[in-house]
Design an enzyme around this catalytic site. Structure first.
Site, PDB file in Angstrom:
ATOM      1  N   HIS A  67       0.835  -1.198   0.000  1.00 39.01           N
ATOM      2  CA  HIS A  67       0.000   0.000   0.000  1.00 39.01           C
ATOM      3  C   HIS A  67       0.875   1.256   0.000  1.00 39.01           C
ATOM      4  O   HIS A  67       0.667   2.190  -0.796  1.00 39.01           O
ATOM      5  CB  HIS A  67      -0.892  -0.043   1.255  1.00 39.01           C
ATOM      6  CG  HIS A  67      -1.870   1.079   1.363  1.00 39.01           C
ATOM      7  ND1 HIS A  67      -3.225   0.891   1.329  1.00 39.01           N
ATOM      8  CD2 HIS A  67      -1.692   2.418   1.525  1.00 39.01           C
ATOM      9  CE1 HIS A  67      -3.842   2.056   1.469  1.00 39.01           C
ATOM     10  NE2 HIS A  67      -2.928   2.998   1.596  1.00 39.01           N
ATOM     11  N   GLU A  68       1.881   1.276   0.884  1.00 37.51           N
ATOM     12  CA  GLU A  68       2.740   2.450   0.994  1.00 37.51           C
ATOM     13  C   GLU A  68       3.700   2.581  -0.190  1.00 37.51           C
ATOM     14  O   GLU A  68       3.991   3.686  -0.637  1.00 37.51           O
ATOM     15  CB  GLU A  68       3.540   2.390   2.301  1.00 37.51           C
ATOM     16  CG  GLU A  68       2.685   2.386   3.553  1.00 37.51           C
ATOM     17  CD  GLU A  68       1.795   3.602   3.654  1.00 37.51           C
ATOM     18  OE1 GLU A  68       2.172   4.669   3.128  1.00 37.51           O
ATOM     19  OE2 GLU A  68       0.711   3.496   4.252  1.00 37.51           O
ATOM     20  N   HIS A  71       1.972   4.343  -2.969  1.00 37.82           N
ATOM     21  CA  HIS A  71       1.997   5.796  -2.782  1.00 37.82           C
ATOM     22  C   HIS A  71       3.350   6.366  -3.207  1.00 37.82           C
ATOM     23  O   HIS A  71       3.420   7.381  -3.902  1.00 37.82           O
ATOM     24  CB  HIS A  71       1.773   6.139  -1.300  1.00 37.82           C
ATOM     25  CG  HIS A  71       0.350   6.046  -0.844  1.00 37.82           C
ATOM     26  ND1 HIS A  71      -0.680   6.708  -1.457  1.00 37.82           N
ATOM     27  CD2 HIS A  71      -0.213   5.373   0.201  1.00 37.82           C
ATOM     28  CE1 HIS A  71      -1.813   6.453  -0.818  1.00 37.82           C
ATOM     29  NE2 HIS A  71      -1.543   5.638   0.188  1.00 37.82           N
ATOM     30  N   ASP A 166      -6.423   8.470   3.250  1.00 41.29           N
ATOM     31  CA  ASP A 166      -6.345   8.660   1.802  1.00 41.29           C
ATOM     32  C   ASP A 166      -7.580   9.381   1.279  1.00 41.29           C
ATOM     33  O   ASP A 166      -7.495  10.202   0.366  1.00 41.29           O
ATOM     34  CB  ASP A 166      -6.208   7.306   1.102  1.00 41.29           C
ATOM     35  CG  ASP A 166      -4.863   6.660   1.376  1.00 41.29           C
ATOM     36  OD1 ASP A 166      -3.874   7.396   1.554  1.00 41.29           O
ATOM     37  OD2 ASP A 166      -4.796   5.423   1.413  1.00 41.29           O
TER      38      ASP A 166
END
Length: 425
Positions: A67-68, A71, A166
């Site tokens: 997930h990170e 980003h 988010d």
């Protein structure tokens, strides 16, 4: 959020674990091995449940990392720097430097995290179905099914329109595009995050008094984190706007008192500390170049008996670790780098590398207190894209990313200024 354990680099970005991530693993393993799995799949050995729980916890952390990383990748493609990724108590932190230059870039950076979680949820669901078709034990299928559900839940929770989640970034991008005013949009998203945090705290308290102690405690903890992070983000946004356009040269303390790297700590104390009552002493070598930074805190850490034999170069922050700037640099850009061993100090150098000034917390505080007194408002509060950094190659102010989750369900992402903004989950 600092890493305690380095995991190497992913796409050139440092990745690490904060020691608090152990709490996530312990909660997940205990909850799954002695709760969820035995109830859903009875009749197996304790070892089987524990093994499945450990694997689930590790895959959950891998999901947070993905997930990170998503980003970070999209942020880098839009010209932002990524200082690192850390997994911690409440999920993940992607520490970015820079602000998106447009609402569209802001939306892409924010939205890719939940999208990644949804894709992972689909993949885990597919694996769960596949292993059940080939006749694998139901516990294995259930393990992947659990990971599929958690990732989808993570995505849904992170899309709540409240910063620093988010969804708060998505809301900020939408309002930025609608109002053409990034400052107003950021403040609105932060305030929505604070309201949502208070709602979670209230729900957590109700769960506590209703007997759901663990769930209530966790919701209250997430809510408290959201309130604090959203409040800090709003304050940082307003400070950045107020300081927009101010240069380092306007703020710095000129002609600082300096010392030589070979001087002893005792000599510094007798010659300067007890007379000038300053907290920061740059070192300058025989060629007049900056050679390190000594703070009063570092002096105090030297035992009294060792001060007569300890050289300043031995206790100083080395030049490579000291934030530096030129007089013409933007103050907002420097603020994002004023951390580490210097205790919030930075040095100002000319084009030849010679020391010309210092920037200390006192200088920053004085500037913030007097910025509204400047005649004729020479530094107009920025609006819309005016707040965005210059094109790649120029120095840019720091900014956030977001995403992440907490054990047993998703938890928020957030920005925790100063000294660079961080998003946590």
């Amino acid at each position: 959020m600092r890493s305690s354990i380095s995991l190497g680099r992913v796409g050139g970005v440092p990745v690490g674990l904060n020691i608090s991530v152990v709490v996530i693993v312990v909660i997940l393993v205990i909850g799954l091995a002695f709760g969820r799995f035995p109830i859903a799949f009875p009749g197996l050995s304790t070892a089987a449940y524990v093994l499945a729980a450990v694997v689930s916890a590790l895959l959950f952390l891998a999901s947070l990392l993905a997930h990170e990383v998503a980003h970070a990748i999209v942020a880098k493609r839009h010209g932002l720097e990524v200082n690192g990724i850390t997994l911690w108590l409440l999920g993940g932190v992607a520490e970015l430097r820079g602000e998106p230059r447009s609402p569209g870039a802001d939306l892409k950076i924010a939205g890719v995290g939940p999208l990644t979680s949804v894709v992972l949820g689909g993949l885990f669901a597919l694996v769960s179905w596949g292993v059940s078709v080939i006749g694998a034990p139901p516990l294995i299928s259930g393990m992947f099914g659990y990971l599929a559900a958690v990732n989808v839940l993570l995505a849904v929770f992170n899309l709540v329109p409240a910063a620093p989640l988010d969804g708060g970034r998505v809301l900020r991008a939408f309002l930025w595009a609608r109002w053409h005013d990034r400052l107003r949009a950021a403040v609105a998203a932060a305030r929505a995050g604070r309201v949502f945090g208070y709602v979670l705290i209230a729900i957590g308290f109700l769960n506590l008094v209703s007997g759901l102690s663990l769930q209530g405690f966790w919701l209250a903890l997430i809510g408290l984190f959201l309130v604090n992070a959203a409040t800090a983000e709003e304050q940082q946004t307003q400070i950045d706007a107020a300081l927009h356009g101010i240069t380092v040269g306007e703020v710095m303390s000129r002609d600082p008192v300096v010392a030589h790297p070979d001087e002893t700590v005792a000599g510094l104390v007798d010659r300067l500390v007890l007379r000038h009552h300053l907290s920061t002493y740059p070192l300058r070598d025989d060629d007049g170049r900056f050679a390190g930074l000594v703070t009063l805190g570092r002096v105090r850490r030297v035992p009294p008996d060792d001060r007569v034999i300890t050289r300043l170069r031995e206790i100083a922050c080395p030049p490579s670790d000291v934030p530096t700037a030129r007089p013409g640099d933007q103050l907002t850009e420097l603020l994002q780098r004023m951390s580490g061993c210097t205790d919030g100090r930075a040095v100002v150098l000319d084009d030849d590398g010679h020391l010309v000034g210092l920037v200390t917390p006192t200088d920053i505080s004085r500037t913030i207190q007097t910025v509204d007194l400047r005649a004729h408002e020479p530094y107009r509060t920025p609006r819309g894209a005016d707040l965005a950094p210059p094109p790649p190659g120029d120095r840019t102010p720091g900014g956030p990313s977001s995403g992440g989750s907490a054990p047993g369900g998703p938890a928020p992402g957030g920005t925790v200024p100063p000294a660079g903004r961080r998003d946590a989950a």
